[in-house]
Design an enzyme around this catalytic site. Structure first.
Site, short mmCIF file in Angstrom:
data_model
loop_
_atom_site.label_atom_id
_atom_site.label_comp_id
_atom_site.label_asym_id
_atom_site.label_seq_id
_atom_site.Cartn_x
_atom_site.Cartn_y
_atom_site.Cartn_z
N GLU B 29 0.91 -1.36 -0.58
CA GLU B 29 0.50 0.54 -0.08
C GLU B 29 0.88 1.80 -0.25
O GLU B 29 1.56 1.29 0.53
CB GLU B 29 -0.43 -0.05 1.33
CG GLU B 29 -1.82 -1.28 1.32
CD GLU B 29 -2.82 -1.62 2.43
OE1 GLU B 29 -2.05 -0.36 3.45
OE2 GLU B 29 -2.95 -2.69 3.06
N LEU B 58 -5.76 -2.05 -0.82
CA LEU B 58 -5.81 -1.69 0.76
C LEU B 58 -6.41 -3.48 1.69
O LEU B 58 -7.28 -3.50 1.49
CB LEU B 58 -6.68 -0.99 1.42
CG LEU B 58 -6.30 0.22 3.14
CD1 LEU B 58 -7.13 1.38 2.44
CD2 LEU B 58 -6.37 -1.11 3.71
N GLU B 60 -4.38 -6.80 3.46
CA GLU B 60 -2.85 -7.98 3.80
C GLU B 60 -2.60 -9.42 3.24
O GLU B 60 -1.90 -9.21 2.87
CB GLU B 60 -2.71 -7.76 5.14
CG GLU B 60 -2.53 -5.38 6.03
CD GLU B 60 -3.65 -5.05 5.46
OE1 GLU B 60 -4.99 -5.50 5.47
OE2 GLU B 60 -3.64 -3.96 6.23
N HIS B 129 -0.08 -0.06 15.89
CA HIS B 129 1.30 0.54 15.24
C HIS B 129 2.57 0.12 15.58
O HIS B 129 3.66 0.95 15.07
CB HIS B 129 0.82 2.07 15.49
CG HIS B 129 -0.46 2.26 13.45
ND1 HIS B 129 -0.80 1.96 14.47
CD2 HIS B 129 -0.22 3.48 13.29
CE1 HIS B 129 -2.17 2.68 13.12
NE2 HIS B 129 -1.21 3.19 12.12
#
Lengths: 354, 324
Positions: B29, B58, B60, B129
């Site tokens: 991405e 988008l 995974e 994250h």
């Protein structure tokens, strides 16, 4: 402002040979008598195999086996349009497909008896090992097709899966990638109406699986999956289109599983006898026989000869299969990485494996 | 030689391999025009074209799964997942397929792909994250797991990972992406997988870390101002790890501290300790100490300082071992 119609879509259904053996000549693909006979012989061979494998499981001579009875036309009809160099990404209900794709019958038996050597494809045929976890392999066909495109190879990748797999996110991501990159692949859905016990209507509220293609900007078609000519025609069109660089296709082959889900299943718990009997009448083999009789391509003697020679081929494979020694335990370690890790070497030694 | 931080070194490693081998492609991405959210692929699409540096949907699972198919049919895909916490949508693909293709096909098909992803906490980022899942990936036979700690290794290990015939997870230490600058060769080189790096020789204690935690360990040693003679091992490859270097160091020092920022239970330190117990128990003067994140989901910014092992906690661990 009045509402506007932005797009209008249609979903096509293709049948060429009906259950009485009547053929629509206008739709009939170009097939020589020899080619038709070859397809018939392959249908018989894989049916004999399927029954034999089932019997062997019941006799304790084979492990869990997944039958494909009822779906032979899907597998034989589509395999007939592929080159050896093309890719297939099959699911567990695809033993017939593998046999049609030159996978040695002995190896197919080996696999279903827990011997992983069975899934090593012959060197000149791109048969990917079958996927056990439902639908997870669909995206691999997209990647392989995309790789072919990037390298200027003329290969097409075909992936096989059931209608149950279309409920998974994997299917969505695969279809979406294929559309975006115009990958030369074919999504072949063998809709056999049941994911173990759950009927098609509970998998999706959509009326067809084929129409799911529309959302990804690719073509979709539903074919009679028990009509080998319809399967052949749709597969041929889709493969030729992909090879010509015109992108992917979704084929929904509308069929029925004329057997249990697996050798551990009892389909009578969730399917009625009446429903089953109605589908038996649509069986691909019988309708092809009717057609071939009309065209003087088949008589009782030929039918018997094909059956007997199929039985001989299967029996010979079974004899050979039963003589095979178990794999070397070293194989467990040998194929994990290109080179064994120091940890694996220690573990092997600890297990006394040389 | 050129001065580079870790992000720039990653770009250099990718460029080196894209130039060297036409089969190498980069996908993910925002990796194309935008050069990646951390700019690790900056300029590569312009240089190598949109067929080799590819913006993906988008998705995974799709990125990992398509990479598998690409790898099986002759390409060398280097996929980027924007943050390691998002890899898990593609985890099934890695575990059920990438790791098993060589085995399942008895060597007929292989999966030479690399999955790059930034990992680790301490950057005040959003939830998921900041994950450190190296132990999860290391538990999967068939995958390799690599974590560089500095620019030189980032370029060289990435190049080695791309050339490796098996699937490699390449964790990039986000917290020190730009914190360390080094002179690194512009010329082609690799740093082999499976080899740890003794970055500081010592006799009193072996301190093992990888990724961003290596710098924290170095800072801790500096703060100790020579109080102990500490040998620092940067493990570099987590799986398969370099047991030889670890064991010979521990045999020499007799003491060991292992630091990682992933949670403690079943973290990779546990594996190293088991190995030390098996092979160097009688050399130990003290139990091996782990300095790790606690067994909690990695917290958001306000609490990450309490989670992440810092210089003081590493010194505390060292003191515990030294005073045993």
């Amino acid at each position: 402002m009045p509402k506007k119609v932005l797009r209008d879509f249609k979903v096509e259904y293709l049948q060429i040979l009906d259950e009485n053996g009547n053929c629509d000549d206008a739709l009939m693909p170009k097939l020589s008598n020899e080619e038709i006979k070859k397809m018939y012989e392959m249908l018989v061979l894989v049916r004999v195999f399927d029954q034999k494998a089932f019997n062997m499981q019941r006799q304790g001579r084979l492990g869990t086996y997944i039958q494909f009875k009822g779906q032979e036309a899907c597998q034989i009809g589509s395999a007939a349009v592929l080159e050896d160099d093309d890719w297939i990404f099959p699911m567990y209900r695809n033993s017939g497909l593998l046999i049609a794709r030159k996978h040695p019958i002995v190896q197919v038996l080996q696999y279903w008896n827990g011997d992983e050597r069975g899934m090593r494809a012959p060197d000149n045929v791109n048969n990917f090992p079958i996927a056990i976890s439902v639908g997870t392999h669909v995206i691999h066909a997209v990647g392989a097709a995309w790789a072919a495109k990037l390298q200027g190879k003329k290969q097409v990748a075909v992936t096989y899966f059931g209608e149950g797999a279309t409920s998974k996110g994997d299917f969505h991501e695969a279809m979406n990638f294929a559309g975006v990159y115009s990958a030369p692949c074919v999504f072949f859905c063998e809709n056999n109406q049941f994911a173990i016990s759950v009927p098609r209507a509970k998998q999706t509220h959509a009326e067809t699986i084929a129409q799911k293609a529309i959302a990804y900007g690719i073509e979709g078609i539903q074919v009679d999956g028990m009509d080998i000519f319809a399967v052949y025609k749709a597969a041929k069109d889709a493969v030729e289109k992909a090879r010509a660089g015109k992108g992917p296709t979704l084929i929904e082959a509308y069929a029925y599983r004329l057997c249990d889900h697996s050798t551990s299943d009892d389909a009578s718990r969730y399917r009625s006898k009446e429903e089953f009997e109605a589908w038996v009448k649509k069986d691909s083999l019988e309708r092809l026989e009717k057609y071939m009789r009309k065209k003087n391509l088949l008589d009782d003697a030929y039918k018997q000869k094909v059956l007997e020679s199929s039985q001989q081929i299967i029996e010979k494979a079974v004899t050979e299969f039963e003589k095979i020694q178990p794999p070397d335990p070293k194989d467990m370690f040998k194929y994990v990485y290109a080179e064994m890790t120091p940890q694996q070497k220690e573990e092997m030694e600890e297990l006394g494996i040389k | 030689m050129v001065v580079a931080n870790i992000v720039q070194a990653v770009t250099m490693g990718l460029r080196q391999e894209l130039k060297r081998d036409k089969k190498v492609i980069v996908l993910g991405e925002d990796v194309g025009l935008n050069g990646g959210v951390f700019r690790a692929t900056d300029g590569l699409q312009k240089e190598f074209g949109p067929d080799r540096v590819i913006d993906t949907p988008l998705a995974e699972l799709g990125i990992v799964g398509a990479s598998i198919g690409l790898a099986v049919n002759g390409m060398k895909p280097v996929a980027e997942i924007q943050f390691s916490g998002f890899v898990y949508a593609g985890f099934d693909q890695l575990l059920s397929h990438a790791a098993r293709i060589r085995m399942r096909s008895r060597g007929r098909f292989t999966c030479p792909m690399v999955l790059r992803t930034p990992y680790g906490t301490g950057i005040r980022a959003l939830e998921l994250h900041c994950e450190s899942g190296e132990a999860l990936f290391s538990h999967i036979a068939g995958l390799k797991m690599v974590v560089p700690s500095n620019p030189y290794d980032a370029k060289g290990l990435l190049a080695a990972a791309i050339r490796d015939p098996d699937p490699v997870i390449f964790y990039e230490p986000m917290r020190i992406y730009r914190a360390i600058k080094q002179d690194i060769p512009e010329d082609e080189y690799i740093v082999p997988l499976g080899k740890a790096n003794v970055i500081h020789q010592g006799d009193d204690l072996t301190l093992i870390a990888w990724g961003a935690m290596v710098k924290t360990c170095q800072d801790a040693i500096q703060k100790l101002q020579g109080k102990y003679s500490v040998e620092i091992i940067d493990l570099r490859t987590i799986n398969p790890y370099d047991a030889e270097t670890v064991i010979s160091s521990v045999k020499k020092t007799g003491r060991c501290v292992i630091a990682h920022e992933a949670p403690r239970t079943a973290g990779f330190a546990a594996e190293l300790i088991a190995s030390i117990n098996e092979k160097a128990l009688l050399s130990l003067h003290a139990p091996v100490v782990r300095v790790t994140g606690p067994d909690v989901p990695i917290p958001l910014a306000k609490l990450e300082g309490h989670y992440l092992p810092d210089v003081n906690r590493i010194i505390k661990g060292i003191e515990k071992v030294m005073s045993f």
